[in-house]
Structure formats: structure tokens, C-alpha cells
Design a protein around this motif. Structure first.
Motif: not given
Length: 305
Positions: A29, A32, A58, A146, A183
Motif C-alpha cells: 500500500s 504503491s 493501495s 506513506a 509497490g
């Protein structure tokens, strides 16, 4: 009369494969979104094509991640205890992690909702990606969240001083690097299997360069970490030996996850043969999961007798 009592303590953990799966899903998640941020935050327009897939990949992996965490806790109410603000403990990585997941999830939903559209044409995708790139404040906040989420497992494990394999300040950085690889792996797979034709030569060339760089950083980290462990006392030497005896590390992370995709990218024609790109994507995901599995269980197993 003197009585001597003897006790045997077993170094045993209740952790199982659910923990590496949880780490793996949040890495997908976060990774990405960080890759998509090359377009939405850093303005690299060749990455516009993966912004929409990144939003859904994600969100999907983030929805699955807490399921594995709750199953590992065995008592689901413990998860509610962690996210209860009245129970927040500033010294607990679990408390910080729980709230980081919530903040990241809310911001991710705000980001992803603009991609819920009935049209999936190339023009619609490009227009939506351009709109997403326009909201720099939200995109930048999401990128920071993130980044923190990808590093969080490294902080959580790194704070455990009793485990020599985990106890390093650089572990969060390694989690960030491998999250980016995860990702890339999932986004390349999604774009390959959705039949998109927008993968330009410029995009593939850039992805190739980024992937090779991340793999090189990972290999340098593994080499330097191994050298430090083998020269830092008996406990650290045992940790290094345990890691290098792990099939998940040697075969999964090092062999399949790093060396094999590196060789394919260096010697395979990824721009003309998309099958090579698909294989590389799968191998990157195998490597990211193997890294988390081997790190967790080799760390637990590396105990002085």
C-alpha cells in the motif's frame, strides 16, 4: 536445608505467518503510493499512467492488512484498544502504528475517491491523474504518511534491543527501500493485466533505472549489515548465521527477489518483451514478502543457547 530450584525458560513467540503478511500488505500500500507520488508530487508525468492503479492497489491492500493483524492478535478487541485515544502510549510503537494506519487510511480514501469513475479510457485516466496531481497539499501529506507507514515495521522491530538482527537504526530505511520495490511490483503487474497500452518507452526506461537502483541499495544494505553483525560479538554473529541459513532469505529475498530481477533488467529486453517485465514484477513481490518473513523469523530464532 537449602533448596535450589532450576527453571528452564524457552524463547518462544506466538507470532506466525500473519505478521509478515501484515507487514507485506502495508508495504504494498505505502510503496504503491510512493511510486505514484513520482507523478502527483514530483511532477514526473511518465508515471501518470500508474496513478489510478496505485490508488486502488493501495486501498485494497490497506483494507486487507488490518485483517491479518486482528487475526494475529486472536482477540479482535485488542485492536480497538490500540486505536482508543484514551489508551495512547507515546512510548509504544503499536500506539503510533495504529493511529498512523487510521490517518493514512483517511487520506488515502480522499485521494482514491476521485478515481471512482465509469470511464477507464486513456483520456479519462490521463485527465483524472492530472486532477489528482493538482491537489499538491493532499498528495504531499499522503506521500509523507506513506513514507512513515513503510518505515513503521522497521521502527517497531528496531526498538527490540534483545534481538540483534532487528536492533539497528537503519532497519526503517531498508523497509522503505523494499516497500518501493513491492509497490513497483504490484503496479507493473496491474498495468500488464489490465491491458493498458500507455506504457511508453520513457516510462519503462525510468522504471528500469529506479528498480535497478533500489535493488543495488538493498544489496549494499544486506552486505554491510552482514559484515557489521559478523564482527559485533557472539549474539550478533549468531543472528547473521541464522539469517544466512534461512531459505526465505537466501533463496526468496536474495536469489529470487533481488539477483534474478536485477539480471533480467540488465540483460533482458524489457521494452520489447513485456513478459520479462511481468516476471520481474512477480519476483519483486516474492522478494519483498520473503524479506519480511525471513527477517521476522530469523530474528526470533537467533537466540543464544
Amino acid at each position: 536445608m537449602t533448596v535450589n530450584d532450576m527453571y528452564t525458560f524457552m524463547n518462544e513467540s506466538n507470532w506466525n505467518a500473519l505478521v509478515p503478511f501484515y507487514f507485506f500488505l502495508i508495504s504494498i500500500s505505502a510503496g504503491s503510493l510512493m511510486i505514484a507520488s513520482l507523478s502527483t508530487v514530483f511532477g514526473m508525468k511518465q508515471y501518470d499512467v500508474i496513478v489510478r492503479p496505485a490508488a486502488f492497489a493501495s486501498l485494497g491492500s490497506l483494507i486487507l492488512a488490518p485483517v491479518f493483524l486482528i487475526l494475529d492478535l486472536q482477540q479482535p478487541m485488542r485492536f480497538l484498544y490500540v486505536i482508543n485515544p484514551l489508551n495512547f502510549n507515546i512510548q509504544s510503537p503499536m500506539s503510533w502504528g495504529g493511529w498512523l494506519l487510521i490517518l493514512y487510511g483517511i487520506t488515502l480514501v480522499l485521494f482514491a475517491k476521485r478515481f471512482v469513475t465509469g470511464s477507464a479510457s486513456a483520456q479519462a485516466v490521463a485527465e483524472t491523474a492530472a486532477t489528482a496531481s493538482g491537489n499538491k497539499s493532499l498528495n504531499s501529506i499522503l506521500f509523507v504518511l506513506a513514507l512513515l507507514l513503510s518505515a513503521y515495521p522497521g521502527f517497531e522491530l528496531g526498538m527490540i534491543k534483545a534481538k540483534a538482527l532487528w536492533n539497528t537504526q537503519l532497519l526503517p530505511v531498508y523497509f522503505i527501500t523494499t516497500s518501493l520495490l513491492a509497490g513497483l511490483g504490484i503496479l507493473l503487474l496491474v498495468t500488464q493485466f489490465t491491458g493498458k497500452k500507455e506504457l511508453t518507452e520513457k516510462f519503462i526506461s525510468s522504471v528500469k533505472t529506479v528498480t535497478i537502483s533500489l535493488i543495488a541499495i538493498s544489496l549494499v544494505w544486506i552486505l554491510s549489515r552482514s559484515m557489521i553483525l559478523t564482527t559485533s560479538g557472539l549474539e550478533s554473529q549468531l543472528a547473521a548465521q541464522t539469517l544466512w541459513k534461512s531459505g526465505w532469505f537466501v533463496g526468496g529475498e536474495l536469489g529470487l527477489g533481488l539477483i534474478a530481477p536485477l539480471a533480467l533488467l540488465l540483460f533482458g529486453n524489457v521494452s520489447k518483451n513485456r513478459t520479462v517485465l511481468t516476471v520481474v514484477s512477480v519476483l519483486l513481490l516474492v522478494g519483498a514478502f520473503s524479506m519480511r518473513y525471513s527477517l521476522v523469523f530469523a530474528g526470533l530464532a537467533a537466540v543464544m543457547p
